[in-house]
Design a protein around this motif. Structure first.
Motif, mmCIF file in Angstrom:
data_model
loop_
_atom_site.group_PDB
_atom_site.id
_atom_site.type_symbol
_atom_site.label_atom_id
_atom_site.label_comp_id
_atom_site.label_asym_id
_atom_site.label_seq_id
_atom_site.Cartn_x
_atom_site.Cartn_y
_atom_site.Cartn_z
ATOM 1 N N LEU A 133 29.963 -45.310 -58.917
ATOM 2 C CA LEU A 133 29.085 -45.194 -60.082
ATOM 3 C C LEU A 133 27.706 -44.711 -59.672
ATOM 4 C CD1 LEU A 133 29.869 -48.439 -62.129
ATOM 5 C CD2 LEU A 133 30.655 -46.109 -62.596
ATOM 6 N N ASN A 134 27.104 -43.947 -60.579
ATOM 7 C CA ASN A 134 25.735 -43.494 -60.411
ATOM 8 C C ASN A 134 24.874 -44.158 -61.486
ATOM 9 O OD1 ASN A 134 23.546 -42.104 -59.510
ATOM 10 N ND2 ASN A 134 24.098 -40.146 -60.465
ATOM 11 N N GLY A 135 23.579 -44.063 -61.355
ATOM 12 C CA GLY A 135 22.700 -44.674 -62.337
ATOM 13 C C GLY A 135 21.655 -43.718 -62.842
ATOM 14 N N THR A 136 21.337 -43.820 -64.155
ATOM 15 C CA THR A 136 20.289 -43.012 -64.777
ATOM 16 C C THR A 136 19.350 -43.937 -65.535
ATOM 17 O OG1 THR A 136 21.739 -41.102 -65.032
ATOM 18 C CG2 THR A 136 19.784 -41.191 -66.447
ATOM 19 N N ALA A 137 18.048 -43.774 -65.304
ATOM 20 C CA ALA A 137 17.060 -44.643 -65.932
ATOM 21 C C ALA A 137 16.221 -43.864 -66.940
ATOM 22 C CB ALA A 137 16.146 -45.266 -64.882
ATOM 23 N N LEU A 138 15.939 -44.485 -68.081
ATOM 24 C CA LEU A 138 15.024 -43.944 -69.077
ATOM 25 C C LEU A 138 13.881 -44.948 -69.247
ATOM 26 C CD1 LEU A 138 17.537 -42.765 -71.849
ATOM 27 C CD2 LEU A 138 16.458 -41.372 -70.078
ATOM 28 N N PRO A 139 12.690 -44.606 -68.798
ATOM 29 C CA PRO A 139 11.586 -45.558 -68.954
ATOM 30 C C PRO A 139 11.184 -45.701 -70.418
ATOM 31 C CG PRO A 139 10.764 -43.478 -68.094
ATOM 32 C CD PRO A 139 12.266 -43.361 -68.126
ATOM 33 N N LEU A 140 10.829 -46.926 -70.809
ATOM 34 C CA LEU A 140 10.335 -47.211 -72.160
ATOM 35 C C LEU A 140 8.829 -47.404 -72.075
ATOM 36 C CD1 LEU A 140 13.015 -49.827 -73.327
ATOM 37 C CD2 LEU A 140 12.938 -47.389 -73.850
ATOM 38 N N ALA A 141 8.093 -46.433 -72.641
ATOM 39 C CA ALA A 141 6.630 -46.501 -72.598
ATOM 40 C C ALA A 141 6.087 -46.346 -74.009
ATOM 41 C CB ALA A 141 6.070 -45.411 -71.690
ATOM 42 N N ALA A 142 5.164 -47.244 -74.377
ATOM 43 C CA ALA A 142 4.549 -47.189 -75.698
ATOM 44 C C ALA A 142 3.074 -47.518 -75.562
ATOM 45 C CB ALA A 142 5.229 -48.172 -76.657
ATOM 46 N N HIS A 143 2.245 -46.726 -76.265
ATOM 47 C CA HIS A 143 0.794 -46.946 -76.268
ATOM 48 C C HIS A 143 0.228 -46.961 -74.850
ATOM 49 C CE1 HIS A 143 0.872 -47.817 -80.591
ATOM 50 N NE2 HIS A 143 1.953 -48.548 -80.354
ATOM 51 N N VAL A 152 13.965 -33.336 -72.363
ATOM 52 C CA VAL A 152 13.020 -33.513 -73.481
ATOM 53 C C VAL A 152 13.651 -34.381 -74.563
ATOM 54 C CG1 VAL A 152 11.833 -32.328 -75.362
ATOM 55 C CG2 VAL A 152 11.746 -31.383 -73.044
ATOM 56 N N LEU A 153 14.934 -34.104 -74.863
ATOM 57 C CA LEU A 153 15.619 -34.903 -75.884
ATOM 58 C C LEU A 153 15.775 -36.352 -75.442
ATOM 59 C CD1 LEU A 153 18.397 -32.393 -77.021
ATOM 60 C CD2 LEU A 153 16.417 -33.165 -78.337
ATOM 61 N N LEU A 154 16.158 -36.531 -74.162
ATOM 62 C CA LEU A 154 16.326 -37.893 -73.660
ATOM 63 C C LEU A 154 15.007 -38.661 -73.685
ATOM 64 C CD1 LEU A 154 18.718 -37.272 -70.629
ATOM 65 C CD2 LEU A 154 19.283 -38.383 -72.801
ATOM 66 N N GLN A 155 13.913 -37.985 -73.305
ATOM 67 C CA GLN A 155 12.624 -38.661 -73.309
ATOM 68 C C GLN A 155 12.180 -38.976 -74.746
ATOM 69 O OE1 GLN A 155 11.108 -39.775 -70.466
ATOM 70 N NE2 GLN A 155 10.034 -40.948 -72.055
ATOM 71 N N SER A 156 12.520 -38.070 -75.669
ATOM 72 C CA SER A 156 12.206 -38.346 -77.077
ATOM 73 C C SER A 156 12.938 -39.602 -77.553
ATOM 74 C CB SER A 156 12.595 -37.155 -77.957
ATOM 75 O OG SER A 156 11.841 -36.021 -77.602
ATOM 76 N N PHE A 157 14.208 -39.674 -77.128
ATOM 77 C CA PHE A 157 14.980 -40.877 -77.464
ATOM 78 C C PHE A 157 14.329 -42.130 -76.874
ATOM 79 C CE2 PHE A 157 18.050 -43.902 -75.734
ATOM 80 C CZ PHE A 157 18.619 -44.390 -76.894
ATOM 81 N N ALA A 158 13.935 -42.044 -75.589
ATOM 82 C CA ALA A 158 13.321 -43.201 -74.936
ATOM 83 C C ALA A 158 12.001 -43.574 -75.605
ATOM 84 C CB ALA A 158 13.105 -42.901 -73.449
ATOM 85 N N ASP A 159 11.226 -42.556 -75.999
ATOM 86 C CA ASP A 159 9.949 -42.839 -76.672
ATOM 87 C C ASP A 159 10.181 -43.529 -78.008
ATOM 88 O OD1 ASP A 159 8.641 -41.707 -74.568
ATOM 89 O OD2 ASP A 159 8.307 -39.760 -75.559
#
Length: 510
Positions: free
Chosen positions: A105-115, A138-145
């Motif tokens: 298995l591999n891993g992918t991280a999406l950081p959650l950043a607000a304000h 860009v789409l993935l980061q939009s999702f994370a945002d």
């Protein structure tokens, strides 16, 4: 590279998370929904969301083996992880994933950043490497945002809900009645204490105008809310208003209350709410009445013996008159009698003061009540030729453990009352024996105690209207008698007689 139809699904996911932002404010449910969308969007097998508070912790997980999760959770909570950034956390999770899955298995991280601050990370476990185009990222980061904003708002909503619950608990636990008024004086909130003070349920109070609930039986002391506002109140944010009076209620009688109004202003100094605190001041008013009664009674009762003592002493000192022995003896007898009365009154006042300060001290010893009452009867019997004082105790009356001086004070006070209010006749002191207590009763053949006086005769400074007109006293005798009896663990009461006269009894433990 991602297929075009997959990009369409990605956009659908972004729309779904946008709906979640506006529809779901329960943090636990929201995190589970975000994780499910992220796993589908990245074609993953499992995932976790870790949030950063004091340290990192797993907030929700999907498809994770319990053994792996139980290993990961304490690792995230370790002290040295608290300062990790998202990249370091991502690297650590990738290493753990690769090791735990033996390279499958591999891993992918999406950081959650607000304000401008990182609040968490979404980590998705997959069985293929990261292959994303710049547009995909860009789409993935939009999702994370979007997810981060949703989490931030859900947290904020949870905090607001907690603060509201805490405010509700604070309002309902307050001893004073509290109302929250809108700018137009309609009642927005009402706590449990005001509901009890006013005598109506909250649903009958909330929504009504302040002036229909706060109504005065007579003109209050201080300016009312309407009068104050007509003069420009509030001029400053801390300008409280206080008014005191008798509040009309659905069921009488009116309630003495003190009401404090505190304004809540907006940033541009406009009135938004008024906080109304309503306090029952019955006890304060009673204390003022007792104080006034005390000053009136003591002033009158002290003036009388002092005036007599001064008058007789001044008369005896006159140089222009000579007095015979009989006149001198009678004058000195009056002076002595009034001095004794003055001394007793001062002693009673001191005892009352001691009671207020924390009670009477008792010096207990063996007491024979038949002997004690006989001695008191002989002593007081010489004060009146119109009364006969007798005692009636059964044989083998038990010796009790009590403060003899204080019990004698009780009996003297009760017999003195009988001498005052019964114009003549027999005064009887009787005793009864019970398994765990003894009972002493003092009865007379006077007019008795009126029914409306019965609840109050043991109150401090209380004297009936008839007693005030006919006899002297400060209204402390029965008050002190009750205090002494109760200090011994007994009680005192009025025992109604079937015929004329009054009978007061008290009990003492054996």
């Amino acid at each position: 590279m991602m297929l075009p139809d997959f990009r369409v699904r990605q956009r659908d996911y972004l729309l779904e998370i946008s709906r979640a932002l506006t529809q779901e404010l329960d943090l636990e449910k929201l995190l589970a929904r975000i994780l499910r969308i992220a796993i589908e969007m990245l074609a993953g097998q499992a995932g976790i969301i870790a949030l950063k508070e004091d340290g990192w912790h797993v907030a929700t997980a999907h498809g994770i083996a319990p053994a792996f999760l139980s290993y990961l959770t304490p690792l995230l909570a370790e002290e040295n992880v608290r300062e990790l950034n998202v990249d370091e956390l991502n690297r650590m999770l990738k290493e753990l994933t690769y090791t735990a899955s033996m390279g499958l298995l591999n891993g992918t991280a999406l950081p959650l950043a607000a304000h401008g601050q990182v609040i968490g990370v979404i980590f998705i476990f997959r069985n293929y490497p990261d292959l994303f185009t710049p547009n995909d990222r860009v789409l993935l980061q939009s999702f994370a945002d979007q997810a981060a904003i949703a989490v931030f708002n859900a947290r904020l909503y949870g905090q607001i809900s907690y603060e509201k619950q805490r405010l509700d608990a604070l309002l309902d636990s307050a001893a004073d009645g509290i109302l929250i008024l809108n700018e137009d004086h309609t009642i927005e909130r009402c706590n449990l204490a005001f509901e009890k003070l006013y005598g109506e349920p909250r649903n009958q109070i909330v929504g009504k105008e302040h002036e229909k609930i706060i109504r005065w039986a007579q003109n209050p002391q201080g300016r009312t809310l309407d009068e104050a506002e007509s003069d420009g109140w509030p001029l400053t944010p801390n300008a409280t208003l206080y008014v005191e009076g008798d509040l009309e209620r659905p069921l009488p009688p009116p309630l003495p209350v003190g009401i404090t109004y505190a304004p809540l202003l907006s940033e541009d100094s406009k009135l938004r709410n008024i906080i109304v605190s309503v306090r029952d001041i019955t006890h304060f008013r009673t204390a003022d009445e007792i104080k006034s009664t005390f000053i009136s009674i003591v002033s009158h009762e002290l003036r009388t013996p002092v005036t007599l003592i001064k008058g007789y002493a001044s008369t005896l000192r006159r140089d222009d008159a000579k007095w015979d022995k009989h006149t001198i003896s009678d004058s000195l007898a009056v002076i002595e009698e009034e001095a004794d009365r003055l001394s007793k009154m001062i002693d009673d006042l001191l005892d009352a003061s001691r009671l207020q300060a924390g009670g009477l001290s008792l010096s207990r010893g063996d007491v024979s009540l038949p002997v004690l009452t006989k001695r008191v009867a002989e002593k007081l019997g010489t004060q009146s030729k119109q009364h006969t004082i007798i005692t009636d105790f059964p044989e083998n009356f038990p010796i009790i453990l009590a403060d003899e001086t204080r019990i004698e004070q009780v009996i003297i006070n009760l017999i003195s009352n009988a001498l005052k209010y019964a114009p003549n006749g027999e005064i009887k002191i009787s005793g009864q024996v019970r398994p765990e207590q003894v009972i002493i009763c003092i009865s007379d053949q006077g007019p008795g105690i009126e029914a409306n006086d019965l609840p109050h005769i043991f109150d401090r400074f209380y004297r009936s209207t008839k007693a005030v007109k006919q006899t002297k006293g400060a209204g402390l005798g029965l008050y002190l008698a009750r205090a002494i009896v109760e200090a011994h663990g007994g009680r005192i009461w009025v025992d109604p007689k079937p015929d004329s006269g009054a009978r007061i009894c008290f009990s003492l433990p054996r």
